[in-house]
Every structure is written in structure tokens, then in C-alpha cells.
Design an enzyme around this catalytic site. Structure first.
Site, PDB file in Angstrom:
ATOM      1  N   SER A   1      -3.222  -2.761   5.734  1.00  0.00           N
ATOM      2  CA  SER A   1      -4.576  -3.050   6.199  1.00  0.00           C
ATOM      3  C   SER A   1      -5.634  -2.155   5.568  1.00  0.00           C
ATOM      4  O   SER A   1      -5.338  -1.232   4.819  1.00  0.00           O
ATOM      5  CB  SER A   1      -4.628  -2.915   7.726  1.00  0.00           C
ATOM      6  OG  SER A   1      -4.283  -1.604   8.107  1.00  0.00           O
TER       7      SER A   1
ATOM      8  N   LYS B   1      11.705   2.620   6.570  1.00  0.00           N
ATOM      9  CA  LYS B   1      11.810   4.054   6.236  1.00  0.00           C
ATOM     10  C   LYS B   1      13.193   4.384   5.687  1.00  0.00           C
ATOM     11  O   LYS B   1      13.348   5.277   4.852  1.00  0.00           O
ATOM     12  CB  LYS B   1      11.519   4.899   7.476  1.00  0.00           C
ATOM     13  CG  LYS B   1      10.161   4.645   8.114  1.00  0.00           C
ATOM     14  CD  LYS B   1       9.029   5.007   7.181  1.00  0.00           C
ATOM     15  CE  LYS B   1       7.689   4.874   7.871  1.00  0.00           C
ATOM     16  NZ  LYS B   1       7.317   3.519   8.240  1.00  0.00           N
TER      17      LYS B   1
ATOM     18  N   ARG C   1      -7.972   7.508   4.411  1.00  0.00           N
ATOM     19  CA  ARG C   1      -8.052   7.772   5.846  1.00  0.00           C
ATOM     20  C   ARG C   1      -8.084   9.272   6.030  1.00  0.00           C
ATOM     21  O   ARG C   1      -7.268   9.992   5.455  1.00  0.00           O
ATOM     22  CB  ARG C   1      -6.831   7.210   6.580  1.00  0.00           C
ATOM     23  CG  ARG C   1      -6.916   5.762   6.920  1.00  0.00           C
ATOM     24  CD  ARG C   1      -5.617   5.270   7.482  1.00  0.00           C
ATOM     25  NE  ARG C   1      -4.516   5.522   6.560  1.00  0.00           N
ATOM     26  CZ  ARG C   1      -3.249   5.211   6.800  1.00  0.00           C
ATOM     27  NH1 ARG C   1      -2.916   4.653   7.923  1.00  0.00           N
ATOM     28  NH2 ARG C   1      -2.318   5.441   5.903  1.00  0.00           N
TER      29      ARG C   1
ATOM     30  N   ASN D   1       3.936   0.689   2.433  1.00  0.00           N
ATOM     31  CA  ASN D   1       3.756  -0.407   3.384  1.00  0.00           C
ATOM     32  C   ASN D   1       3.943  -1.736   2.663  1.00  0.00           C
ATOM     33  O   ASN D   1       3.271  -1.991   1.655  1.00  0.00           O
ATOM     34  CB  ASN D   1       2.348  -0.362   3.978  1.00  0.00           C
ATOM     35  CG  ASN D   1       2.083   0.923   4.734  1.00  0.00           C
ATOM     36  OD1 ASN D   1       2.415   1.046   5.895  1.00  0.00           O
ATOM     37  ND2 ASN D   1       1.478   1.893   4.062  1.00  0.00           N
TER      38      ASN D   1
ATOM     39  N   ARG E   1       0.858  -1.190   0.000  1.00  0.00           N
ATOM     40  CA  ARG E   1       0.000   0.000   0.000  1.00  0.00           C
ATOM     41  C   ARG E   1       0.889   1.233   0.000  1.00  0.00           C
ATOM     42  O   ARG E   1       1.716   1.408   0.895  1.00  0.00           O
ATOM     43  CB  ARG E   1      -0.925   0.033   1.216  1.00  0.00           C
ATOM     44  CG  ARG E   1      -2.107   0.996   1.038  1.00  0.00           C
ATOM     45  CD  ARG E   1      -2.945   1.135   2.291  1.00  0.00           C
ATOM     46  NE  ARG E   1      -2.251   1.900   3.304  1.00  0.00           N
ATOM     47  CZ  ARG E   1      -2.227   1.601   4.596  1.00  0.00           C
ATOM     48  NH1 ARG E   1      -2.846   0.527   5.049  1.00  0.00           N
ATOM     49  NH2 ARG E   1      -1.566   2.364   5.449  1.00  0.00           N
TER      50      ARG E   1
ATOM     51  N   GLU F   1       6.088   0.341  11.689  1.00  0.00           N
ATOM     52  CA  GLU F   1       4.761   0.445  11.091  1.00  0.00           C
ATOM     53  C   GLU F   1       3.732   0.520  12.216  1.00  0.00           C
ATOM     54  O   GLU F   1       4.023   0.264  13.363  1.00  0.00           O
ATOM     55  CB  GLU F   1       4.482  -0.789  10.211  1.00  0.00           C
ATOM     56  CG  GLU F   1       5.457  -0.971   9.064  1.00  0.00           C
ATOM     57  CD  GLU F   1       5.509   0.205   8.121  1.00  0.00           C
ATOM     58  OE1 GLU F   1       4.491   0.919   7.978  1.00  0.00           O
ATOM     59  OE2 GLU F   1       6.571   0.442   7.532  1.00  0.00           O
ATOM     60  N   GLY F   2       2.503   0.870  11.834  1.00  0.00           N
ATOM     61  CA  GLY F   2       1.406   0.790  12.797  1.00  0.00           C
ATOM     62  C   GLY F   2       0.954   2.118  13.375  1.00  0.00           C
ATOM     63  O   GLY F   2      -0.017   2.179  14.114  1.00  0.00           O
TER      64      GLY F   2
ATOM     65  N   LYS G   1      11.006  10.131  11.607  1.00  0.00           N
ATOM     66  CA  LYS G   1      10.367   8.820  11.499  1.00  0.00           C
ATOM     67  C   LYS G   1      11.336   7.695  11.859  1.00  0.00           C
ATOM     68  O   LYS G   1      12.439   7.645  11.330  1.00  0.00           O
ATOM     69  CB  LYS G   1       9.865   8.585  10.070  1.00  0.00           C
ATOM     70  CG  LYS G   1       8.698   9.469   9.656  1.00  0.00           C
ATOM     71  CD  LYS G   1       8.184   9.033   8.295  1.00  0.00           C
ATOM     72  CE  LYS G   1       6.831   9.652   7.998  1.00  0.00           C
ATOM     73  NZ  LYS G   1       6.229   9.065   6.784  1.00  0.00           N
TER      74      LYS G   1
ATOM     75  N   GLU H   1       4.506   7.120   2.712  1.00  0.00           N
ATOM     76  CA  GLU H   1       5.267   5.904   2.981  1.00  0.00           C
ATOM     77  C   GLU H   1       4.762   4.792   2.071  1.00  0.00           C
ATOM     78  O   GLU H   1       3.721   4.914   1.431  1.00  0.00           O
ATOM     79  CB  GLU H   1       5.156   5.480   4.444  1.00  0.00           C
ATOM     80  CG  GLU H   1       3.748   5.111   4.881  1.00  0.00           C
ATOM     81  CD  GLU H   1       3.673   4.737   6.350  1.00  0.00           C
ATOM     82  OE1 GLU H   1       4.717   4.689   7.013  1.00  0.00           O
ATOM     83  OE2 GLU H   1       2.553   4.487   6.827  1.00  0.00           O
TER      84      GLU H   1
END
Length: 491
Positions: A156, A313, A458, A151, A132, A375-376, A371, A149
Site C-alpha cells: 500500500s 517471513k 514511512r 511485501n 514493495r 502482514e499489516g 516475526k 521485509e
């Protein structure tokens, strides 16, 4: 992400505000619609495996520039190929992460597994990338998308995002705006991602084998995960799906004579990691041993360890250097197109360049976000908090972090609906982050499947730095595509 009083506001999908009685009625309907159609999550504050809350959502879809959405869609197969090539470049991954693994224990543990697997040779040549790529529109470049970023593990919300379109369609129809639906792009993220796993299962070629989901001990984002599982079971009823934690794989898993992964007597064809991307998922050495066992097995991993490392990253920062893209992409036009989505990304390694970037961050921290390799959500440091954070680090510790230019997205206005929030909801200033899903399957020499697989949006309050829905900071949304002549923004 940064906004100020001069940030433009994109025109809303419908005229706001709504009359209070109409707003109360449609919001109540939308909440029930969300729960009854699976746009839901388990509560973190009052967790029960037997109950669901609706997932936070935006009542009507948020505006997003059509041209930039279409650009992101068109770029995804190129991004897929880029990440596949990065994952299979041992020298690049090793060199890029050399300083980071000295100080970042989690990345170092992943890298140790990578080196051990490399030393023995990959048992399974094929990998699956369910990726993603996340973007914000940047107002200082005409709302051009800039990558936040990429992923490569546990990408998700493909499942719930697919169900957000009908939810917001329902709301628009209830409000008498059915004519707006044509501006909401179709979203087949769930089918696209699941079909990728099934394509990998086909490559594995053992009819009795299963797809294994690696999950957390407690799954709050349960609907999103289960939608993937149920889609596979309903669409391909001959393929069984199992769910196991890393702890359970450590207890039950072993390798067979051909290095096939066995859970008891069940052979695993494909492993889909929805856990394993943060240190808390590995409470003991047993979970790390389970990860190594899976990486050495014949099962096709999603992601394999090299794909996981390609999503750090530090690798993203290295790829933003113009000359580096030429290593992985041959077409000059593609290099140019990908180069344009990168914002400024800076190393903080203990060398001349990294030390100069460190000083720049101390001088003008408001320009940046700091950063780590995680993740998350919830891990970044923003703006004026950066100097203190950097000063607490040693020169060596800084190399585990990267510095990134803040992106300035346009604002949208709308109603964010969250469990337990006041009714009726208030109009809020918000910003939206677009995620484009991609599927890529192949080995070091060939890519056999490569396609764009849907999207998600989002949206978060303009005052919030972080935007993770699972982390409780954002809301699920869908893009309402607007053309440049619609973008008459008002301040």
C-alpha cells in the site's frame, strides 16, 4: 529497529526549530493541503464513510542517504525477478513452509489452496507482482540499507506517497526553501503500479473485461485505494474497475465455460488484492471458497496464491541463507548485491539449528525482533518481550515465527503532524523506513515486464517499535537525499 543515546542524527532538511508563529501557520496550511489533495484516511476512532482526516505526515521531508536510496532503486528489478522465481518454485515453497503450516492455520489455509490449484494445473499462467521492498539504513554498516521485509500482497501507500512530494514541496516553498526541492526524488509510484495492472489487462486481451479490486469490509485507507482506481479510469477510460469484498465475490462470483471469472455477466481480467492478507479477512469458509474460486479462474491475479506464499517471513528467512540465493539468481554480482541487504534471519524450527537460535534469543533478546507470518503491522515482538513470548510457545508453535536481527537506523528530527495532536507540533526524534515498489509480470518460463515503480517513506517516533501508518503508529514522508559529506551527524 533499535536506537540508543549514541545513535547518529542525520542533518535536517532545513534548520529547526521554526519560529512558533511560522510553524503554526504552515502546519495549518499543510493539513488543509493534505485533505484537499487526498493525502487522507478515514478515522478509525470516529469512522464515517462520509468524512476524511488528513493522513499523518512529516512536515518537511526526512534525510535519507542518496547512495543507499539509489542502491535500493537499482536493486528492485533484481528483487522482482528473485520473487518471481521463488513464486514459481514449487519444491522450495513446499519445503520452506513445511513446518510453518503445521502450526500456523492461516498460512496452512493459503497453502491448501496452493496445493489444490497445483493439482488441477494453473488455469492462468501469468501472475502480476506489485511488490514493495522495505528498508532501514543500518548505522553499524555505514548507513547501508538492510531489508526489513518484502511485501507481495496489498503493497500500500503508492497512491498517497505520490501526493506527499507535492505536499512537502508546498511546505518548503512556504518556508522559503525552494532550493531544497531538487534533493527530493520524483515519485511516480501511483502511475507505475496502475500501469502494471493495465499491462496485465492487455495480456488478458478481452476489451469488455474489468479490473477487480478485492477490498476489506471497511476501508480506512480509502484514498490510497481510490487513487489507483481513479488513475486507471482517468488514464485508461475504456477499462472499468469494480470493488468487491471476498464475501461479495463468494455471493456473486462464478466460473464460465472457459473458467473465466464472472461477477454476474461481467468478466474479470485482473484481480488486485487489497484484502486477503490476514485471518480477519476470512470470517467464514465462504471467503476462503471465494479465494479458491479466483485462484482457479482465468483472471490474472495480483498476487496469485504462489506470490502470496512467496512473501511470507519464513521464505524471507530462507532466502537470507547465502547458498539459497544461487537457486534463483544466476549472476554472481547480483547474488552479492542482494545478499548484502539481508540482515541476520534465523529459523525457530524444532531441530538442532532452530533450538540453538531459540537459546540465543533467550540469552540476548535485546538483539532481535520476533516475526510471525503476517502482514499489516502490529504483529511483531521486540527485545525484552521476546523470552516470555517464546516460553509461552510449544516447540512446534515456534516454527510459525522467525527471529531477525534488530536494525539500528540513524535518527532524523522533525515535526510529525497527526489528526487531533497538539499544536504547534514538537520536534521529535524519528526513524524512517524506505519502501521501493516494483512491478513484475510473467509466467513460469518468461518475465514480460519488470521495472521499479516508485517509492514511499514511512517515518515513526524513535521510541516506537512498529511503524504502520494504517495501524496508527507512523507518518507518511518523502526522502530528502543527502550525500555522505552531508551526513555529519551530531549526537
Amino acid at each position: 529497529m533499535s536506537v540508543d543515546e549514541n545513535t547518529p542524527i542525520l542533518r535536517s532538511c532545513i534548520k529547526l526549530p521554526l519560529a512558533t508563529d511560522e510553524l503554526l501557520e504552515v502546519t495549518a496550511k499543510a493539513k488543509d493541503y493534505a485533505i484537499m489533495h487526498g493525502a487522507a484516511m478515514r478515522s478509525k476512532t470516529s469512522f464515517s464513510p462520509d468524512s476524511l482526516n488528513f493522513a499523518p505526515f512529516v512536515l518537511v521531508p526526512s534525510a535519507f542517504p542518496r547512495k543507499e536510496f539509489e542502491k535500493a532503486i537499482a536493486l528492485q528489478p533484481i528483487i522482482n525477478r528473485l520473487m518471481h522465481n521463488v513464486a514459481h518454485d514449487e519444491e522450495f515453497i513446499t519445503t520452506t513452509l513445511a513446518e510453518t503450516i503445521k502450526v500456523d492455520e492461516f498460512t496452512a489455509n493459503l497453502f491448501k489452496i496452493y496445493r489444490k490449484v497445483l493439482a488441477h494445473g494453473f488455469t492462468q499462467a501469468y501472475s502480476v507482482g506489485l511488490l514493495r521492498s522495505d528498508y532501514l539504513a543500518h548505522v553499524y554498516e555505514g548507513c547501508a540499507i538492510k531489508q526489513v521485509e518484502i511485501n507481495t500482497i496489498a503493497s500500500s501507500f503508492g497512491g498517497i506517497a505520490t501526493h506527499l512530494v507535492p505536499l512537502q514541496n508546498f511546505v518548503l516553498r512556504e518556508l522559503g526553501h525552494a532550493e531544497k526541492l531538487k534533493h527530493m526524488p520524483k515519485n511516480d509510484a501511483l502511475a507505475g503500479l496502475c500501469d502494471g495492472m493495465v499491462k496485465a489487462w492487455d495480456i488478458y486481451g478481452k476489451p469488455e473485461s474489468v479490473i477487480l479490486f478485492i477490498i476489506e469490509d471497511i476501508s480506512y485507507n480509502i484514498c490510497d485505494q481510490r487513487f489507483h482506481e481513479f488513475y486507471i479510469r482517468e488514464t485508461y477510460p475504456h477499462i472499468k474497475v469494480l470493488r468487491r469484498t471476498l464475501t461479495e465475490v463468494h455471493r456473486e462470483g462464478k466460473l464460465g465455460q472457459r473458467k473465466e471469472l464472472l461477477l454476474g455477466t461481467t468478466e474479470v481480467a485482473v484481480i488486485y488484492f487489497r484484502a486477503g492478507y490476514e485471518p480477519g479477512h476470512y470470517p467464514t469458509q465462504g471467503e476462503w471458497d471465494a479465494r479458491y474460486l479466483m485462484e482457479t479462474s482465468l483472471a490474472i491475479k495480483c498476487p496469485s496464491i504462489q506470490y502470496h506464499l512467496a512473501g511470507t517471513k519464513k521464505v524471507q528467512q530462507a532466502l537470507a541463507q547465502p547458498a539459497v540465493l544461487e537457486r534463483f539468481i544466476n549472476d554472481p554480482e547480483e547474488i552479492k548485491a542482494v545478499g548484502k541487504i539481508f540482515t541476520g534471519l534465523y529459523s525457530l524450527d524444532d531441530n538442532e539449528v532452530g533450538n540453538a537460535n531459540y537459546e540465543m534469543a533467550l540469552r540476548t533478546p535485546e538483539r532481535f525482533v520476533l516475526k510471525p507470518q503476517r502482514e499489516g503491522g502490529g504483529n511483531n515482538v521486540y527485545g525484552m518481550d521476546i523470552p516470555d513470548a517464546l516460553k509461552r510457545m510449544t516447540r512446534v508453535e515456534r516454527s510459525a515465527w522467525i527471529l531477525m536481527d534488530l536494525i539500528h537506523p540513524p535518527l532524523t528530527q522533525g515535526y510529525m503532524v497527526r489528526p487531533g495532536s497538539d499544536m504547534p507540533p514538537q520536534i521529535m526524534d524519528m526513524v524512517s523506513e524506505l519502501g521501493i515498489f516494483g512491478v513484475v509480470i510473467g509466467d513460469a518460463d518468461n518475465i514480460v515486464h519488470n521495472y521499479q515503480a516508485g517509492h514511499m517513506l514511512r517515518t515513526k517516533l524513535s521510541t516506537a517499535n512498529e511503524g504502520g501508518v494504517a495501524a496508527g503508529l507512523g507518518a507518511l514522508d518523502s526522502p530528502y537525499l543527502i550525500d555522505s559529506e552531508d551526513e555529519d551527524a551530531s549526537n
